[in-house]
Design a protein around this motif. Structure first.
Motif, PDB file in Angstrom:
ATOM      1  N   PRO A  49       0.037  -5.642   8.446  1.00  0.00           N
ATOM      2  CA  PRO A  49       1.349  -5.104   8.840  1.00  0.00           C
ATOM      3  C   PRO A  49       1.595  -3.775   8.134  1.00  0.00           C
ATOM      4  N   ALA A  50       2.792  -3.205   8.324  1.00  0.00           N
ATOM      5  CA  ALA A  50       3.131  -1.957   7.627  1.00  0.00           C
ATOM      6  C   ALA A  50       3.061  -2.195   6.125  1.00  0.00           C
ATOM      7  N   CYS A  51       2.355  -1.344   5.427  1.00  0.00           N
ATOM      8  CA  CYS A  51       2.177  -1.422   3.967  1.00  0.00           C
ATOM      9  C   CYS A  51       1.196  -0.313   3.605  1.00  0.00           C
ATOM     10  N   CYS A  52       0.895  -0.147   2.337  1.00  0.00           N
ATOM     11  CA  CYS A  52      -0.086   0.892   1.965  1.00  0.00           C
ATOM     12  C   CYS A  52      -1.397   0.694   2.708  1.00  0.00           C
ATOM     13  N   TRP A  53      -1.787  -0.572   2.874  1.00  0.00           N
ATOM     14  CA  TRP A  53      -3.077  -0.822   3.506  1.00  0.00           C
ATOM     15  C   TRP A  53      -3.124  -0.402   4.981  1.00  0.00           C
ATOM     16  N   PHE A  74       5.767  -4.958  10.585  1.00  0.00           N
ATOM     17  CA  PHE A  74       5.951  -5.283   9.159  1.00  0.00           C
ATOM     18  C   PHE A  74       6.150  -6.775   8.897  1.00  0.00           C
ATOM     19  N   GLU A  75       6.996  -7.403   9.724  1.00  0.00           N
ATOM     20  CA  GLU A  75       7.398  -8.787   9.432  1.00  0.00           C
ATOM     21  C   GLU A  75       6.476  -9.831  10.064  1.00  0.00           C
ATOM     22  N   THR A  76       5.352  -9.391  10.680  1.00  0.00           N
ATOM     23  CA  THR A  76       4.631 -10.322  11.547  1.00  0.00           C
ATOM     24  C   THR A  76       3.192 -10.652  11.116  1.00  0.00           C
ATOM     25  N   ALA A 102      -1.130  -8.664   3.614  1.00  0.00           N
ATOM     26  CA  ALA A 102       0.166  -7.983   3.507  1.00  0.00           C
ATOM     27  C   ALA A 102       0.533  -7.702   2.059  1.00  0.00           C
ATOM     28  N   GLY A 103       1.422  -6.737   1.875  1.00  0.00           N
ATOM     29  CA  GLY A 103       1.931  -6.416   0.537  1.00  0.00           C
ATOM     30  C   GLY A 103       3.009  -7.408   0.124  1.00  0.00           C
ATOM     31  N   ASP A 104       3.561  -7.181  -1.052  1.00  0.00           N
ATOM     32  CA  ASP A 104       4.614  -8.087  -1.554  1.00  0.00           C
ATOM     33  C   ASP A 104       5.894  -7.954  -0.729  1.00  0.00           C
ATOM     34  N   GLY A 105       6.235  -6.730  -0.312  1.00  0.00           N
ATOM     35  CA  GLY A 105       7.430  -6.564   0.517  1.00  0.00           C
ATOM     36  C   GLY A 105       7.272  -7.320   1.828  1.00  0.00           C
ATOM     37  N   GLY A 106       6.086  -7.201   2.424  1.00  0.00           N
ATOM     38  CA  GLY A 106       5.799  -7.870   3.697  1.00  0.00           C
ATOM     39  C   GLY A 106       5.651  -9.377   3.562  1.00  0.00           C
ATOM     40  N   THR A 107       5.572  -9.868   2.341  1.00  0.00           N
ATOM     41  CA  THR A 107       5.355 -11.297   2.125  1.00  0.00           C
ATOM     42  C   THR A 107       6.583 -11.977   1.516  1.00  0.00           C
ATOM     43  N   ASP A 109       9.554 -10.773   1.131  1.00  0.00           N
ATOM     44  CA  ASP A 109      10.829 -10.422   1.765  1.00  0.00           C
ATOM     45  C   ASP A 109      10.741 -10.530   3.289  1.00  0.00           C
ATOM     46  N   ILE A 110      10.279  -9.454   3.913  1.00  0.00           N
ATOM     47  CA  ILE A 110      10.474  -9.307   5.349  1.00  0.00           C
ATOM     48  C   ILE A 110       9.591 -10.236   6.190  1.00  0.00           C
ATOM     49  N   GLY A 111       8.421 -10.597   5.697  1.00  0.00           N
ATOM     50  CA  GLY A 111       7.535 -11.476   6.478  1.00  0.00           C
ATOM     51  C   GLY A 111       7.635 -12.939   6.099  1.00  0.00           C
ATOM     52  N   CYS A 129      -1.578 -11.973  -0.070  1.00  0.00           N
ATOM     53  CA  CYS A 129      -0.529 -11.036  -0.475  1.00  0.00           C
ATOM     54  C   CYS A 129      -1.084 -10.243  -1.641  1.00  0.00           C
ATOM     55  N   TYR A 130      -1.319  -8.946  -1.447  1.00  0.00           N
ATOM     56  CA  TYR A 130      -1.695  -8.103  -2.593  1.00  0.00           C
ATOM     57  C   TYR A 130      -0.379  -7.603  -3.183  1.00  0.00           C
ATOM     58  N   ASP A 131      -0.192  -7.916  -4.426  1.00  0.00           N
ATOM     59  CA  ASP A 131       1.128  -7.717  -5.027  1.00  0.00           C
ATOM     60  C   ASP A 131       1.116  -6.518  -5.980  1.00  0.00           C
ATOM     61  N   ASN A 132       1.765  -5.433  -5.558  1.00  0.00           N
ATOM     62  CA  ASN A 132       1.926  -4.273  -6.443  1.00  0.00           C
ATOM     63  C   ASN A 132       3.382  -4.139  -6.876  1.00  0.00           C
ATOM     64  N   GLU A 133       4.157  -5.173  -6.588  1.00  0.00           N
ATOM     65  CA  GLU A 133       5.500  -5.363  -7.141  1.00  0.00           C
ATOM     66  C   GLU A 133       6.552  -4.333  -6.703  1.00  0.00           C
ATOM     67  N   ALA A 134       6.369  -3.748  -5.521  1.00  0.00           N
ATOM     68  CA  ALA A 134       7.415  -2.902  -4.914  1.00  0.00           C
ATOM     69  C   ALA A 134       6.950  -2.445  -3.533  1.00  0.00           C
ATOM     70  N   TYR A 135       7.873  -1.836  -2.800  1.00  0.00           N
ATOM     71  CA  TYR A 135       7.543  -1.227  -1.509  1.00  0.00           C
ATOM     72  C   TYR A 135       6.947   0.140  -1.830  1.00  0.00           C
ATOM     73  N   MET A 136       5.637   0.203  -1.973  1.00  0.00           N
ATOM     74  CA  MET A 136       5.009   1.436  -2.447  1.00  0.00           C
ATOM     75  C   MET A 136       4.839   2.465  -1.328  1.00  0.00           C
ATOM     76  N   ASN A 137       4.453   2.006  -0.153  1.00  0.00           N
ATOM     77  CA  ASN A 137       4.115   2.911   0.938  1.00  0.00           C
ATOM     78  C   ASN A 137       5.279   3.821   1.328  1.00  0.00           C
ATOM     79  N   THR A 138       6.513   3.326   1.129  1.00  0.00           N
ATOM     80  CA  THR A 138       7.678   4.127   1.523  1.00  0.00           C
ATOM     81  C   THR A 138       8.335   4.790   0.316  1.00  0.00           C
ATOM     82  N   GLY A 139       7.668   4.769  -0.838  1.00  0.00           N
ATOM     83  CA  GLY A 139       8.194   5.536  -1.971  1.00  0.00           C
ATOM     84  C   GLY A 139       8.787   4.714  -3.092  1.00  0.00           C
TER      85      GLY A 139
HETATM   86  C1  LIG Z   1      10.823  -3.440  10.260  1.00  0.00           C
HETATM   87  C2  LIG Z   1      10.362  -2.360   9.360  1.00  0.00           C
HETATM   88  N1  LIG Z   1      11.131  -2.014   8.300  1.00  0.00           N
HETATM   89  C3  LIG Z   1      10.728  -1.061   7.443  1.00  0.00           C
HETATM   90  C4  LIG Z   1       9.536  -0.436   7.633  1.00  0.00           C
HETATM   91  C5  LIG Z   1       9.126   0.670   6.681  1.00  0.00           C
HETATM   92  N2  LIG Z   1       8.062   0.260   5.776  1.00  0.00           N
HETATM   93  C6  LIG Z   1       6.769   0.464   6.077  1.00  0.00           C
HETATM   94  S1  LIG Z   1       5.732   0.000   4.845  1.00  0.00           S
HETATM   95  C7  LIG Z   1       7.024  -0.458   3.876  1.00  0.00           C
HETATM   96  C8  LIG Z   1       6.790  -0.940   2.474  1.00  0.00           C
HETATM   97  C9  LIG Z   1       5.794  -2.060   2.377  1.00  0.00           C
HETATM   98  O1  LIG Z   1       5.830  -2.642   1.099  1.00  0.00           O
HETATM   99  P1  LIG Z   1       4.805  -3.751   0.728  1.00  0.00           P
HETATM  100  O2  LIG Z   1       4.768  -4.796   1.762  1.00  0.00           O
HETATM  101  O3  LIG Z   1       5.093  -4.198  -0.656  1.00  0.00           O
HETATM  102  O4  LIG Z   1       3.392  -2.993   0.765  1.00  0.00           O
HETATM  103  P2  LIG Z   1       2.964  -1.706  -0.106  1.00  0.00           P
HETATM  104  O5  LIG Z   1       3.469  -0.513   0.604  1.00  0.00           O
HETATM  105  O6  LIG Z   1       3.548  -1.853  -1.466  1.00  0.00           O
HETATM  106  O7  LIG Z   1       1.480  -1.742  -0.114  1.00  0.00           O
HETATM  107  C10 LIG Z   1       8.268  -0.258   4.525  1.00  0.00           C
HETATM  108  C11 LIG Z   1       9.585  -0.535   3.942  1.00  0.00           C
HETATM  109  C12 LIG Z   1       8.748  -0.808   8.752  1.00  0.00           C
HETATM  110  N3  LIG Z   1       7.560  -0.240   8.997  1.00  0.00           N
HETATM  111  N4  LIG Z   1       9.193  -1.765   9.596  1.00  0.00           N
END
Ligand SMILES: Cc1ncc(C[n+]2csc(CCOP(=O)(O)OP(=O)(O)O)c2C)c(N)n1
Ligand code: SF4
Ligand SMILES: [Mg+2]
Length: 296
Positions: A49-53, A74-76, A102-107, A109-111, A129-139
């Motif tokens: 899903p959406a994440c750094c990867w 992201f959530e799927t 998926a990242g920690d945010g995707g796991t 929280d949103i997923g 879940c690779y856990d880097n402890e924040a939403y890194m990809n979006t800053g």
């Molecule tokens: C529904 C939805 N909300 C927000 C985003 C924006 N978004 C893309 S990646 C991301 C952060 C992901 O964080 P994490 O899952 O922890 O992975 P990381 O980037 O840390 O590897 C966000 C907020 C999106 N793509 N889709």
């Protein structure tokens, strides 16, 4: 005959991840993928899903992975993996391992809803879940995996995160899935062993991999493995397995845990913390570690 000792590597030599990917220097998430793919082998499909990867593997038609990737919303991650597995079975493929990544945010929280649904149905895939402890990809925004005390852009120094990290493993264990393990990029043999074990189990399998992020943790790229190792040696991120949501086994029991000071000192995200705040962090680590030992 030569008496030379031959060292046997427990990590497969085959590389399914190429250099030239788009991660930052010292990215723990990248090491995690490399090890997991070595364990799972070529017959693997990865759902990201959406994440750094989603960026690291490179822009289409290029890819740093030698296995197919399904980029999803992201959530799927979990529902996509469940669907890919069902599709493969429909065409008679029972061998390919489906990996949700998926990242920690995707796991955390949103997923979480999709993951909970799949875990309740015991859908047949591995979820990492690779856990880097924040939403890194979006800053570097706070997630529910961000630990107490950390700076992120949404928890600035004067309002650092005061809530503890969510117990995602406890939540997954409550679903009674067949296999859960924590793993770290600082212990690759253990990580590969657990991914291989997960491969041979049917149902939902969950691997929680600790993956330091120099860009978000404000740490030196060369300290990634050191930080991941310190997290285990301090008890911040213990290595263990849970079978069927019940039986908990320590993979590495640390007899004399290190104080958390070195771990904290190497990261700019904790630089603002005062002595009493680090002491509060230490007390919480001690409490949780003792609680875990009681479960084993
Ligand atoms: C529904 C939805 N909300 C927000 C985003 C924006 N978004 C893309 S990646 C991301 C952060 C992901 O964080 P994490 O899952 O922890 O992975 P990381 O980037 O840390 O590897 C966000 C907020 C999106 N793509 N889709
Ligand atoms: S921001 Fe962090 S997790 Fe993302 S690619 Fe860079 S080091 Fe890796
Ligand atoms: Mg993250």
């Amino acid at each position: 005959m030569s008496k030379e000792k031959v060292m046997k590597l427990s990590i497969p030599e085959e590389e399914l991840m190429s250099p030239g990917h788009l991660a930052c220097q010292g990215c723990g998430a990248t090491m995690a993928m490399r090890y997991v793919l070595k364990a799972l082998g070529r017959k693997t499909v990865v759902c990201i899903p959406a994440c750094c990867w989603a960026v690291i593997d490179g822009p289409f038609p290029h890819s740093s992975l030698s296995v197919p990737i399904f980029h999803c919303a992201f959530e799927t991650a979990a529902s996509t993996a469940a669907g890919v597995k069902a599709g493969l079975e429909m065409v008679g493929d029972k061998e390919t391992t489906v990996l949700a990544w998926a990242g920690d945010g995707g796991t955390f929280d949103i997923g979480l809803q999709a993951l909970s649904g799949a875990a309740e149905r015991n859908d047949d895939f591995i979820y990492v879940c690779y856990d880097n402890e924040a939403y890194m990809n979006t800053g570097i925004q706070r997630s529910s995996a961000t630990p107490y005390g950390a700076w992120t852009t949404t928890t600035p120094v004067k309002h650092f995160k005061v809530r503890p990290k969510k117990d995602i493993v406890g939540i997954l264990a409550a679903h009674g899935i067949p296999y859960i393990a924590t793993a770290s990029v600082a212990y690759p043999e253990d990580l590969v062993k657990k991914a291989r074990k997960a491969k041979d189990i049917k149902g939902t399998r969950f691997l929680h991999i600790y993956a330091p992020c120099p860009s978000g943790w404000k740490s030196r790229p060369e300290d990634t493995v050191k930080l991941a190792r310190l997290a285990v040696q301090t008890g911040i991120f213990p290595l263990f397995e849970i079978a069927d949501g019940e039986t908990t086994t320590m993979s590495l029991k640390i007899e004399k845990r290190k104080p958390i000071d070195d771990y904290v000192r190497l990261q700019g995200r904790f630089r603002h913390l005062k002595e009493n705040e680090v002491a509060a962090m230490q007390a919480e680590v001690d409490r949780k570690y003792e609680k875990l030992l009681k479960r084993c």
